[in-house]
Design a protein around this motif. Sequence first.
Motif, short mmCIF file in Angstrom:
data_model
loop_
_atom_site.label_atom_id
_atom_site.label_comp_id
_atom_site.label_asym_id
_atom_site.label_seq_id
_atom_site.Cartn_x
_atom_site.Cartn_y
_atom_site.Cartn_z
N PRO A 54 63.79 23.29 45.08
CA PRO A 54 63.28 22.19 44.24
C PRO A 54 63.75 20.84 44.76
N PRO A 55 62.89 19.82 44.65
CA PRO A 55 63.29 18.48 45.13
C PRO A 55 64.17 17.74 44.13
N PHE A 56 64.52 18.42 43.02
CA PHE A 56 65.38 17.80 42.00
C PHE A 56 66.22 18.88 41.36
N ASP A 57 67.36 18.49 40.81
CA ASP A 57 68.24 19.45 40.14
C ASP A 57 67.83 19.69 38.69
N ARG A 58 67.23 18.67 38.07
CA ARG A 58 66.79 18.79 36.67
C ARG A 58 65.46 18.07 36.51
N ALA A 59 64.58 18.64 35.70
CA ALA A 59 63.24 18.08 35.54
C ALA A 59 62.80 18.22 34.09
N THR A 60 61.78 17.44 33.73
CA THR A 60 61.18 17.54 32.39
C THR A 60 59.68 17.35 32.52
N SER A 61 58.93 18.01 31.64
CA SER A 61 57.47 17.89 31.68
C SER A 61 56.90 18.24 30.32
N VAL A 62 55.66 17.81 30.10
CA VAL A 62 54.85 18.30 28.99
C VAL A 62 53.61 18.92 29.62
N GLN A 63 53.57 20.24 29.62
CA GLN A 63 52.57 20.98 30.37
C GLN A 63 51.42 21.42 29.48
N LYS A 64 50.20 21.20 29.95
CA LYS A 64 49.02 21.75 29.29
C LYS A 64 49.03 23.27 29.47
N CYS A 65 48.77 24.01 28.39
CA CYS A 65 48.77 25.47 28.46
C CYS A 65 47.55 26.03 27.73
N VAL A 66 47.05 27.15 28.23
CA VAL A 66 45.95 27.86 27.57
C VAL A 66 46.29 29.35 27.56
N ARG A 67 46.20 29.94 26.38
CA ARG A 67 46.35 31.39 26.24
C ARG A 67 45.15 31.91 25.47
N THR A 68 44.48 32.92 26.03
CA THR A 68 43.25 33.42 25.41
C THR A 68 43.32 34.89 25.05
N LEU A 69 44.51 35.50 25.13
CA LEU A 69 44.64 36.92 24.82
C LEU A 69 44.22 37.21 23.38
N ASP A 70 44.56 36.30 22.45
CA ASP A 70 44.26 36.51 21.03
C ASP A 70 43.11 35.62 20.56
N ILE A 71 42.13 35.42 21.43
CA ILE A 71 41.05 34.50 21.10
C ILE A 71 40.31 34.89 19.82
N ASP A 72 40.20 36.20 19.56
CA ASP A 72 39.48 36.64 18.36
C ASP A 72 40.27 36.36 17.08
N GLU A 73 41.58 36.07 17.22
CA GLU A 73 42.39 35.78 16.05
C GLU A 73 42.39 34.30 15.70
N VAL A 74 41.90 33.48 16.62
CA VAL A 74 41.89 32.03 16.38
C VAL A 74 41.05 31.72 15.15
#
Length: 892
Positions: A54-74
Amino acid sequence: MQTHDIRQRFLDHFIKAGHTEVPSASLILDDPNLLFVNAGMVPFKPYFLGEQTPPFDRATSVQKCVRTLDIDEVGITTRHNTFFQMAGNFSFGDYFKREAIGFAWTLLTNSVADGGYGIEADKLWPTVYLDDDEAEAIWRDEIGVPAERIQRRGLKDNYWSMGVPGPCGPCSEIFYDRGPAYGEEGGPEADEDRYIEIWNLVFMQNVRGPGGGKDGYEILGPLPKKNIDTGMGIERVACILQGVDNVYETDLCKPIIDLAARLTGRAYGAGNHDDDVRFRVIADHARTATLLIGDGVLPGNDGRGYVLRRLLRRVVRSVRLLGADQPTMGDFINLVVDTMSPSYPNLAEQRTHIVDVAIGEEASFSKTLAAGSKLFADAAQATKASENTTISGDDAFTLHDTYGFPIDLTLEMAAEAGLSVDQQGFTALMAEQKQRAKADATARKTGHADLSVYREFLDRGPTTFTGFDELVSEAKVLGLVSDGTRVRSASSGQELVVVLDRSPLYAESGGQMADVGTITTGDGVRLRITDVQKAGKSVWLHKVTVDEGEIAEGDEVIASVDQAWRHGATQGHSGTHMVHAALREVLGPTATQAGSLNRPGYLRFDFHSGKPLSESQRREIEEISNAAVEANYPVHTFETGLTEAKQMGALALFGENYGDVVRVVEIGGPFSMELCGGTHVAASSQIGPVTVIGESSVGSGVRRVEAYVGMDSFRFLSKERALLAGLASSLKVPSDEVPGRVEQLVNRLRDAEKQVERLRADSARAAAGGLIDSAVTVGSTLIVGGRLPDGLDANGLRSLATDLRGKVADRPAVIALFSSTTDGETTKVPFVVATTDAARGLGVKAGDIVKEVAGLVGGRGGGKPDLAQGSGTDVTGVDAAMTRLRELVRDR
């Protein structure tokens, strides 16, 4: 506190604590195990797996995520979402448990004035892994959480891994107590509806072995370096800080629900559970679809495209069930862009494209709904004709799976028709399908591609690419890799990967295929390069076959590009830019790039458009491209900042992630200016003629143009000219009269075919008329049938059977007609069975008869009680089929 503020406070907190802010990666990453990025740590996997430093020892982010395993439960519950934002802080061998716990606690509990979220400390309940005494002691003795609010949990709850062999470790999760109105007291162990998880601190300290599930694996030992991977759910924290029950009521989702209420005239939260589910589906899926399109996904029939298509269609379906009968997708997508673009500005930049794609899918699905309605009507009619009141689960599943017709619409329409649906049968078939999909996913989830063998080269720095300036470069062999293992040398006949410090060969990227060439030495060693790829987007991997001699690590070599290949490749890539510019001139700025591929002499270019090109548009694109070739525009390349390049009007490939410094390729000033890392000609005349050879659809709202350039274009035109000359000679007319002459011949042929068909029909009618005279009576039922003259298809047989049935409509009768058709070496035996009302009154049904006799002519079929049909392959079985028909009628 608004969601955008929650997001920014998180980043500010960790930047102040010495973390490097890392922008959210695209939802699409090159990972064999993932359709979409589904966790905040996914972009950092190469660091955790030890493949890259890694180019840094510590990092922070706000990552876009998508999970569709339980799409029918939405929507059914308020806990499931497909899109969410995961805020995280990461340590790569730097700090560990004490600091990670402290960072989380101070952000959550510090006052708003001090940059925190101001959450009451006594509302927070930490959990730790069963034997993690260290974490519990930190929470109890250093943070000051009472021991009774710290709970220990097992592998399933408080132990993390990637799901494949690799890094793993115990977790410490932070839960928020929403109060007695939401459930039982007793902490997360008692009730996770009342106590909701808002943060997960992963102490990555061990290595796990193979195995399935959350606890079906062995802990093999410690990692060389301890790492931190944490995740805070932005949407869940928004629920707490905004004082609402669930994410659907937060500032980024509730406006979508409010808009849906205005468009449909229904109310959310009015006591109708089904309506509320639909409102939540719209809010969730509209957001996810917008973000996916924004990252370059397009609707399709498999993979990511299928997921997007399903999300968009569920929105359309939900809106329909809420009562709206007009297009609404544009309204929803525009609103999502408005609400989400403060955090993701690219959405605003791509608004037109995102909206166009969504609207196109809405229009396409509307046609599917119309077709599905017709299929449903057929299924309903067949159900009633069979004196049944339940549409089979198989029919409902076919409508859903094959034609994209939603089950809840099937249920609604069945109720309107006075029918029910075998939901149990449908559910069982859906479960089987999910199990197959799950098994397939498990089979493919074999682990992350092992690039650790290249880590030394990645740490050393990028390969120096010299190919913009030269085709032959002196280089040094840094490493040899055979079957994933470093080797010191390789000899004649071996295939392997060679890593050089410098290379003039272009590595495949940006739609341009890799160069081919050779690696040689002064003492006769020769390696043939067949492909060049990249590791970590920075190290060139030359796939070679050793043709002569022996190559060894450390050798000084000459790397050469095949000059003819490179010349053709530059023609293809520059030609792609020309066609793109011409498309935009003809269709307008919405004809943006959706993908491309170019190789020597050939290019294909995918672009966004809702309809095919007309013939005149194809000619115009070709003329504009060739006019630019003839103008001999100079080709300039230069590097500049991304912002500056966009301000100059340079086009970027949609969905691509660019660095701060980009390469711009400019052809003819304003004619064409794009961000591109490929190789190009020096002037447009070097592209040679551009010939568009085809245009087609490759998905919803995406078209593809294919073209030849240079000598390949000349050869294609030469072949076309020879073909035209041959036709002119055969037809004995000048070349420019060939189209008219061919049209005359085609019309004459069609007229002749119609005449033959009329004669065949007359012959068939005469033969059919004789069938009544030779009919036999079985019991009280007249049986009319047999084999008719060859050449009649199912439509012709059906027409004759209907005519014959009309002539005997006053009595019980069965008409059974057979014929045969030949297509090359394939023989088909179409057949039709029709029954009169009186025959059906005796229990004689055409559909039952067809199912019984079809096998005797080597086929199958089916249909309704009054008319059924089928097709076979064995004409010798017609007599046996007629005999079996008489037996069936006799048994009634």
